[in-house]
Design a protein around this motif. Structure first.
Motif, PDB file in Angstrom:
ATOM      1  N   ASP A   1      -2.631   2.442  -4.236  1.00 16.37           N
ATOM      2  CA  ASP A   1      -2.546   3.834  -3.800  1.00 16.37           C
ATOM      3  C   ASP A   1      -3.893   4.480  -4.092  1.00 16.37           C
ATOM      4  O   ASP A   1      -4.755   3.868  -4.737  1.00 16.37           O
ATOM      5  CB  ASP A   1      -1.405   4.566  -4.526  1.00 16.37           C
ATOM      6  CG  ASP A   1      -0.738   5.618  -3.643  1.00 16.37           C
ATOM      7  OD1 ASP A   1       0.425   5.441  -3.268  1.00 16.37           O
ATOM      8  OD2 ASP A   1      -1.417   6.617  -3.311  1.00 16.37           O
TER       9      ASP A   1
ATOM     10  N   ASP B   1      -8.715   3.620  -1.272  1.00 19.27           N
ATOM     11  CA  ASP B   1      -8.499   4.341  -0.019  1.00 19.27           C
ATOM     12  C   ASP B   1      -8.471   3.300   1.089  1.00 19.27           C
ATOM     13  O   ASP B   1      -9.498   2.697   1.399  1.00 19.27           O
ATOM     14  CB  ASP B   1      -9.628   5.343   0.202  1.00 19.27           C
ATOM     15  CG  ASP B   1      -9.482   6.151   1.482  1.00 19.27           C
ATOM     16  OD1 ASP B   1      -8.660   5.775   2.355  1.00 19.27           O
ATOM     17  OD2 ASP B   1     -10.199   7.159   1.626  1.00 19.27           O
TER      18      ASP B   1
ATOM     19  N   ALA C   1       0.998   2.626   3.459  1.00 20.29           N
ATOM     20  CA  ALA C   1       0.241   3.851   3.167  1.00 20.29           C
ATOM     21  C   ALA C   1       0.250   4.787   4.364  1.00 20.29           C
ATOM     22  O   ALA C   1       0.026   4.362   5.500  1.00 20.29           O
ATOM     23  CB  ALA C   1      -1.189   3.496   2.782  1.00 20.29           C
TER      24      ALA C   1
ATOM     25  N   CYS D   1       0.601   4.600  -9.743  1.00 22.36           N
ATOM     26  CA  CYS D   1       1.391   3.363  -9.682  1.00 22.36           C
ATOM     27  C   CYS D   1       1.756   2.843 -11.063  1.00 22.36           C
ATOM     28  O   CYS D   1       2.444   1.815 -11.178  1.00 22.36           O
ATOM     29  CB  CYS D   1       0.609   2.277  -8.935  1.00 22.36           C
ATOM     30  SG  CYS D   1       0.214   2.682  -7.225  1.00 22.36           S
TER      31      CYS D   1
ATOM     32  N   GLY E   1       7.122   2.902  -0.582  1.00 25.08           N
ATOM     33  CA  GLY E   1       6.225   1.898  -1.137  1.00 25.08           C
ATOM     34  C   GLY E   1       6.643   1.442  -2.524  1.00 25.08           C
ATOM     35  O   GLY E   1       6.635   0.247  -2.832  1.00 25.08           O
TER      36      GLY E   1
ATOM     37  N   THR F   1       0.843  -1.198   0.000  1.00 21.99           N
ATOM     38  CA  THR F   1       0.000   0.000   0.000  1.00 21.99           C
ATOM     39  C   THR F   1       0.878   1.248   0.000  1.00 21.99           C
ATOM     40  O   THR F   1       2.033   1.215   0.405  1.00 21.99           O
ATOM     41  CB  THR F   1      -0.950   0.026   1.203  1.00 21.99           C
ATOM     42  OG1 THR F   1      -0.202   0.196   2.420  1.00 21.99           O
ATOM     43  CG2 THR F   1      -1.772  -1.260   1.290  1.00 21.99           C
ATOM     44  N   GLY F   2       0.301   2.336  -0.477  1.00 20.64           N
ATOM     45  CA  GLY F   2       1.079   3.564  -0.596  1.00 20.64           C
ATOM     46  C   GLY F   2       2.258   3.372  -1.542  1.00 20.64           C
ATOM     47  O   GLY F   2       3.362   3.855  -1.309  1.00 20.64           O
TER      48      GLY F   2
ATOM     49  N   ALA G   1       2.747   4.274  -4.770  1.00 18.71           N
ATOM     50  CA  ALA G   1       2.950   5.139  -5.930  1.00 18.71           C
ATOM     51  C   ALA G   1       4.346   5.750  -5.958  1.00 18.71           C
ATOM     52  O   ALA G   1       4.865   6.065  -7.032  1.00 18.71           O
ATOM     53  CB  ALA G   1       1.898   6.249  -5.957  1.00 18.71           C
TER      54      ALA G   1
ATOM     55  N   SER H   1      -4.720   4.894  -8.946  1.00 19.70           N
ATOM     56  CA  SER H   1      -3.973   3.817  -9.595  1.00 19.70           C
ATOM     57  C   SER H   1      -3.001   4.351 -10.636  1.00 19.70           C
ATOM     58  O   SER H   1      -1.953   3.735 -10.890  1.00 19.70           O
ATOM     59  CB  SER H   1      -4.936   2.812 -10.241  1.00 19.70           C
ATOM     60  OG  SER H   1      -5.700   3.432 -11.261  1.00 19.70           O
TER      61      SER H   1
END
Length: 249
Positions: free
Chosen positions: A33, A59, A87, A39, A15, A8-9, A11, A36
């Motif tokens: 993320d 989210d 994230a 990413c 992460g 997660t997180g 991008a 999208s």
């Protein structure tokens, strides 16, 4: 059998580096993320190198988003057996200036997000009797001026980690946390600017306070995540590993 990881997180920053490293280790990777599209570059790099990656917009503080994301990962890449709860957001301020929204949003993404993601993937991990959950804490868990919300979230992440390690260990699932020091990312560069400092001066000042004489890089965290996700880490659980270039106080 190829294992599947969720980061997660993913991008940018830590992460993105963790996702790339896990793909290098041979895992299929879902990058999650808020958007999208953020990413897309990471997914393209992984796929171009011969790996398999998927970008998902979600989210992590919303249960419906999390459920949909994990279902999609399981259907398109396979059941997830590695989860990296990375994230996070910052809303720094001194206590008397901190709004309720500043508090709620930071704890919502960090702690609620890690809870929802872990709850969703544990069904797959416990059924397969194999799994790795890696939570991102921070040296700020020890206290940091202007970060009452972030520090509370990152300290909570450590208690969350230790509790899940106890609950899930009998199912072959290990749970650990990584607590980075200052890592050179867009987020910390933003902190420098809010403090009225150049990014270079901010990092130089931090490096002077670090035993190894430099600030961290996202890859430093990715190396540790790689180990914790590996089969070789099967007897490591409930630990908080400080990756901060020196002893943690």
């Amino acid at each position: 059998m190829t294992r599947t990881a969720i980061v997660t997180g993913a991008a940018r920053g830590i992460g993105a580096a963790v996702a790339a490293r896990l793909a290098d280790d041979g895992l299929d990777v879902a990058l999650i993320d808020l958007d999208s599209d953020g990413c897309a570059a990471g997914v393209r790099r992984i796929n171009d190198a011969g790996g398999r990656a998927l970008a998902i917009g979600a989210d992590v503080s919303r249960a419906d988003d999390v459920a949909g994301a994990v279902t999609r990962v399981a259907e398109e890449l396979g059941p997830p057996t590695v989860l990296v709860n990375n994230a996070g957001i910052i809303r720094d301020n001194l206590l008397f200036k901190m709004s309720e929204d500043d508090w709620d949003s930071v704890l919502g993404v960090h702690l609620r997000g890690a809870f929802l993601m872990s709850r969703a993937v544990q069904e797959h991990m416990t059924r397969l009797r194999s799994g790795r959950i890696i939570n991102l804490s921070s040296t700020s868990a020890l206290g940091n001026r202007g970060q009452a919300n972030y520090s509370a979230a990152k300290a909570g992440m450590q208690g969350f980690t230790k509790t899940l390690a106890i609950e899930l260990g009998k199912f072959g699932v290990t749970v650990n946390a990584i607590a980075p020091g200052l890592i050179a990312t867009d987020m910390t560069a933003g902190t420098a600017r809010r403090l009225g400092m150049s990014v270079e001066d901010f990092y130089a000042a931090a490096a002077e306070q670090t035993a190894v004489g430099r600030v961290g890089r996202p890859e430093d965290i990715a190396h540790v995540a790689s180990f914790l996700a590996s089969e070789g880490a099967s007897f490591v659980s409930g630990q908080v590993i400080y990756v901060s270039g020196g002893p943690a106080d």
